[in-house]
Enzyme design. Structure first.
Site, mmCIF file in Angstrom:
data_model
loop_
_atom_site.group_PDB
_atom_site.id
_atom_site.type_symbol
_atom_site.label_atom_id
_atom_site.label_comp_id
_atom_site.label_asym_id
_atom_site.label_seq_id
_atom_site.Cartn_x
_atom_site.Cartn_y
_atom_site.Cartn_z
ATOM 1 N N TYR A 173 59.117 41.487 49.115
ATOM 2 C CA TYR A 173 60.012 40.560 48.420
ATOM 3 C C TYR A 173 60.433 41.107 47.070
ATOM 4 C CZ TYR A 173 58.696 37.016 51.830
ATOM 5 O OH TYR A 173 58.509 36.331 52.982
ATOM 6 N N LYS A 178 27.606 24.399 40.357
ATOM 7 C CA LYS A 178 28.835 23.607 40.288
ATOM 8 C C LYS A 178 29.962 24.373 41.005
ATOM 9 C CE LYS A 178 30.240 25.552 35.865
ATOM 10 N NZ LYS A 178 30.124 25.445 34.413
ATOM 11 N N MET A 190 52.321 35.296 50.836
ATOM 12 C CA MET A 190 51.497 34.135 51.176
ATOM 13 C C MET A 190 50.313 34.535 52.057
ATOM 14 S SD MET A 190 52.449 30.459 52.830
ATOM 15 C CE MET A 190 53.401 29.887 51.457
HETATM 16 C C1 LIG Z 1 28.995 26.547 34.123
HETATM 17 C C2 LIG Z 1 27.934 26.278 33.164
HETATM 18 C C3 LIG Z 1 26.836 27.149 33.068
HETATM 19 C C4 LIG Z 1 26.737 28.463 33.828
HETATM 20 O O1 LIG Z 1 27.646 29.356 33.244
HETATM 21 P P1 LIG Z 1 27.774 30.894 33.691
HETATM 22 O O2 LIG Z 1 28.640 31.486 32.650
HETATM 23 O O3 LIG Z 1 28.403 30.904 35.031
HETATM 24 O O4 LIG Z 1 26.397 31.458 33.724
HETATM 25 C C5 LIG Z 1 25.825 26.800 32.201
HETATM 26 N N1 LIG Z 1 25.898 25.662 31.452
HETATM 27 C C6 LIG Z 1 26.952 24.829 31.513
HETATM 28 C C7 LIG Z 1 26.993 23.610 30.651
HETATM 29 C C8 LIG Z 1 28.003 25.112 32.358
HETATM 30 O O5 LIG Z 1 29.049 24.285 32.390
#
Ligand SMILES: *Cc1c(COP(=O)(O)O)cnc(C)c1O
Length: 378
Positions: free
Chosen positions: A270, A48, A318
């Site tokens: 800055y 993801k 930036m």
């Molecule tokens: C993101 C996620 C994972 C992986 O998590 P990590 O901590 O990056 O290993 C596993 N299960 C679900 C439901 C997630 O949302």
């Protein structure tokens, strides 16, 4: 993280990302070692957030050893298929509405069910290929999922749909809120096991932290769901990925573009946020928050100039930052600067200085950065 070749990109080419697929493959192999046994769980590699900022299209070639990919949504599922992934795909946040059901044409699709109405949507619009479903228990995260009262009811509905051929398989899914602490899953896993007692179907609970810290529990999973650790970063406080035998997959690099020798008691940057304690050489690096470097990282945050460790001075701008060149007396413009991503300077260390976590640094990188992928060595 594909880089469209427009003008802003060409200006920012001094700051670039390297993704090493050998590191991804190494981390997946480490996980296999942790899980070895008579019936080792299968592995959903969590990709993801566009593979935690590494780019789905970039990392898939490094994931030949895993069994499936876990994505957030259908756009990411499509990215996996475009990148040539043929195995199962688990959609963690699938089905926002009934309109999401009809476009499902994936024979290897697994859907996480957060709410019983998602099951009725599947019943109304039977997809061509019946998906596998994983019933999400609300757990101690309490974000989404069925609770102890509604879980078994949802299971009965899903099982009836499975017998009717509308669902391929029914699994049990939980995600811990505190798997990064030694005592963190005890109660939550007991409650989950009690809820699914006597129900048939595979079980999946463990993310990276659970895999690293709760190996015995994780070994009872049918499928595990590592994310962060596959990219070489650690979810555990006080232990960075390299200390756990993992290899950082993402290197953020830039260059020195200017050198100033400042007298003592002189303000820099800055707000005059840094005042030289003595005469000192200062280097200007072509990286800032526009590239995704955290502005919250201030004076004292480590950085490698030509491989030598030194620190930031003042605020991150930036597209620039200032560093102390005292340890690098022969520094010259054009010298390489590593912002994070080696065994000596893991992203976790920068994250700690910025009050954030490595996953947030990775996913916060600008999509305009040039990215070089190191393929698997043969
Ligand atoms: C993101 C996620 C994972 C992986 O998590 P990590 O901590 O990056 O290993 C596993 N299960 C679900 C439901 C997630 O949302």
């Amino acid at each position: 993280m594909n880089s469209p070749p427009h003008s802003e990109t060409s200006k920012s080419r001094l700051t670039r990302v390297q993704v090493d697929l050998n590191a991804v493959a190494h981390n997946a192999a480490c996980l296999r070692t942790v899980l070895r046994g008579n019936h080792p769980p299968r592995i959903w590699a969590t990709v993801k957030g566009d593979a935690y900022g590494h780019g789905i299209a970039n990392v898939i070639a490094g994931l030949a050893q895993v069994d499936g990919l876990a994505v957030s949504n259908d756009a990411e599922r499509q990215a996996c298929r475009r990148a040539g992934w043929r195995g199962p795909i688990l959609m963690l946040n699938g089905l926002a509405s009934i309109d999401d059901v009809q476009p499902l044409h994936d024979p290897e699709l697994h859907l996480v069910i957060h709410h019983p109405s998602q099951l009725s949507w599947l019943r109304t619009h039977s997809p061509d290929h019946p998906p596998s479903v994983w019933l999400r228990y609300v757990g101690d995260l309490n974000y989404t999922g069925m609770n102890t009262c509604t879980y078994r009811q949802a299971y009965e509905i899903a099982e009836a749909m499975r017998r009717a051929g509308q669902i391929r398989m029914v699994g049990h899914f939980n995600h811990y809120a505190q798997s990064d602490s030694v005592d963190g899953i005890r109660r939550a896993s007991q409650q989950f096991m009690k809820t699914i007692r006597g129900l048939s179907g595979p079980v999946s609970t463990s993310n990276s932290a659970a895999l690293l810290l709760h190996q015995e529990h994780s070994a009872t999973n049918d499928w595990v769901r590592p994310g962060l650790m596959l990219y070489g970063a650690s979810p555990l406080a006080h232990r960075a990925g390299p200390q756990l035998g993992l290899r950082p997959a993402l290197l953020l690099q830039s260059e020195l573009i200017s050198i100033q020798t400042l007298p003592g008691n002189t303000s820099l940057g800055y707000g005059g946020a840094f005042v030289t304690p003595r005469a000192m050489p200062i280097g200007i690096v072509a990286c800032g928050y526009v590239h995704g470097y955290p502005r919250q990282a201030g004076t004292g945050t480590p950085v490698l100039v030509n491989g030598i460790r030194t620190t930031l001075c003042g605020h991150v701008c930036m597209d620039l930052m200032a560093v102390d060149l005292t340890p690098i007396p022969h520094a010259e413009p054009g010298m390489p600067v590593t912002l994070w991503g080696t065994a000596e300077l893991p992203a976790e260390e920068i994250a700690r200085h910025a009050g954030t976590i490595a996953a947030a640094l990775f996913t916060g990188l600008s999509a305009n950065l040039p990215i070089h992928v190191i393929p698997i060595a043969t």
